[in-house]
Design an enzyme around this catalytic site. Structure first.
Site, PDB file in Angstrom:
ATOM      1  N   MET A   1       1.017  -3.074   4.859  1.00  7.75           N
ATOM      2  CA  MET A   1       0.631  -2.435   3.606  1.00  7.75           C
ATOM      3  C   MET A   1      -0.541  -1.495   3.841  1.00  7.75           C
ATOM      4  O   MET A   1      -1.628  -1.654   3.292  1.00  7.75           O
ATOM      5  CB  MET A   1       0.251  -3.489   2.570  1.00  7.75           C
ATOM      6  CG  MET A   1      -0.006  -2.908   1.185  1.00  7.75           C
ATOM      7  SD  MET A   1      -0.437  -4.203   0.017  1.00  7.75           S
ATOM      8  CE  MET A   1      -1.399  -3.262  -1.156  1.00  7.75           C
ATOM      9  N   CYS A   2      -0.364  -0.516   4.660  1.00  9.48           N
ATOM     10  CA  CYS A   2      -1.403   0.478   4.920  1.00  9.48           C
ATOM     11  C   CYS A   2      -1.315   1.596   3.892  1.00  9.48           C
ATOM     12  O   CYS A   2      -0.358   1.679   3.127  1.00  9.48           O
ATOM     13  CB  CYS A   2      -1.254   1.042   6.327  1.00  9.48           C
ATOM     14  SG  CYS A   2      -1.415  -0.220   7.629  1.00  9.48           S
ATOM     15  N   GLY A   3      -2.303   2.464   3.883  1.00  9.48           N
ATOM     16  CA  GLY A   3      -2.294   3.600   2.988  1.00  9.48           C
ATOM     17  C   GLY A   3      -2.521   4.885   3.758  1.00  9.48           C
ATOM     18  O   GLY A   3      -3.332   4.919   4.687  1.00  9.48           O
TER      19      GLY A   3
END
Length: 309
Positions: A1-3
């Site tokens: 769940m990186c951005g």
């Protein structure tokens, strides 16, 4: 769940350091372990090299500072030996440095020669690209490296939640496309044919700084650019060659591009204004730099878009 996030000014330089920090900090919940920037200033006659001589996780032994200073001097010496005219080498932190120099030769032998120094890792090389990445959230990294004063035309950034590798700088994005000048990538997702492409690119003479599949995308694209393929065409080819679920952003000296795989499971929101394009994993990141009412949309699956400054 990186951005991930990207921004490009089409009408001249802007405060991309501050803007990217605001975008990344708004997505801190997606990746608190590390933050990274690929920033593009105005092209210079000088080559800019960002490098580190240690990792923040390393234990400071009794000769830690002395060893870093000795290796810093060795970097400067090797740059001179390989034919560069060194302008300056500045410490950005206890272990990270920024060097500027004049150099007309190929970047690969220079990077290899410098990285032969124990603990040295070249983070970026180019006439406008500067990659800055470290542990902590975006505001922490921006304060440490004084990025609020960085002006440029475009940038990409990444906040990371470590799920499959250590929390260290080697696993942090963005990735420079060694040994090609001024190309970098951030990526959200996973490549399922990572090992196949890594072996293929290594046979072509490329080396990798990490075990991260994002680095594969950077070198894949840069190799095709070096062969004369346009950025948009190379990105479209990547959607056929790279398997998995992913969204990535790529930057070159004068362009910003985005690509999504056919499943389009990884989100990306886009705003195209008259003089500015901003895109990110969440709309909140765009609103962090454009607080007024804006139009934004989620690009279609298997789509490639490219903007130039």
């Amino acid at each position: 769940m990186c951005g991930i996030a990207g921004i490009i000014h089409t009408d001249g330089p802007g405060d991309v350091g501050t803007e990217m920090t605001k975008m990344l900090q708004s997505m801190k919940h997606r990746g608190p372990d590390s933050a990274g920037y690929a920033l593009y200033g105005e092209p210079s006659e000088l080559v800019v090299m960002r490098f580190k001589l240690a990792d923040p996780n390393e234990t400071s032994d009794f000769d830690y500072n002395e060893r870093l200073e000795r290796n810093r001097r060795e970097v400067e010496s090797r740059l001179s030996k390989i034919g560069a005219t060194v302008d300056r080498v500045e410490g950005e932190s206890a272990y990270a440095y920024r060097a500027t120099f004049r150099y007309e030769g190929e970047l690969k032998p220079l990077a290899d020669y410098v990285e032969d120094i124990p603990g040295c890792e070249v983070l970026s090389l180019g006439h406008s690209l500067e990659i800055v990445k470290d542990l902590g959230d975006a505001q922490t990294v921006a304060d440490q490296y004084r990025l609020d004063s960085f002006r440029g035309t475009h940038a990409i950034g990444h906040v990371r939640m470590a799920t499959e590798s250590d929390v260290d700088i080697a696993g942090a994005h963005p990735y420079w496309a060694y040994p090609f000048s001024d190309v970098a990538v951030v990526h959200n997702g996973q490549l399922t044919n990572y090992h196949q492409w890594r072996r293929r690119l290594e046979r072509n003479g490329h080396r990798f700084q990490s075990e991260c599949d994002s680095e594969i995308i950077a070198v894949y694209l840069a190799e095709r650019l070096a062969d004369g393929t346009s950025l948009e065409t190379a990105m479209k080819q990547s959607l056929d060659d790279l398997d998995g679920v992913f969204t990535y952003l790529v930057v070159t000296e004068d362009s910003l591009g985005m690509a999504k795989d056919a499943m389009a499971a990884k989100p990306l929101v886009l705003h195209e204004g008259e003089n500015l394009v901003a895109l990110a994993s969440e709309e909140s990141a765009i609103r962090a730099v454009l607080p007024q009412e804006i139009d934004s949309y989620d690009p279609y699956e298997s789509e490639v878009l490219v903007w130039s400054r």
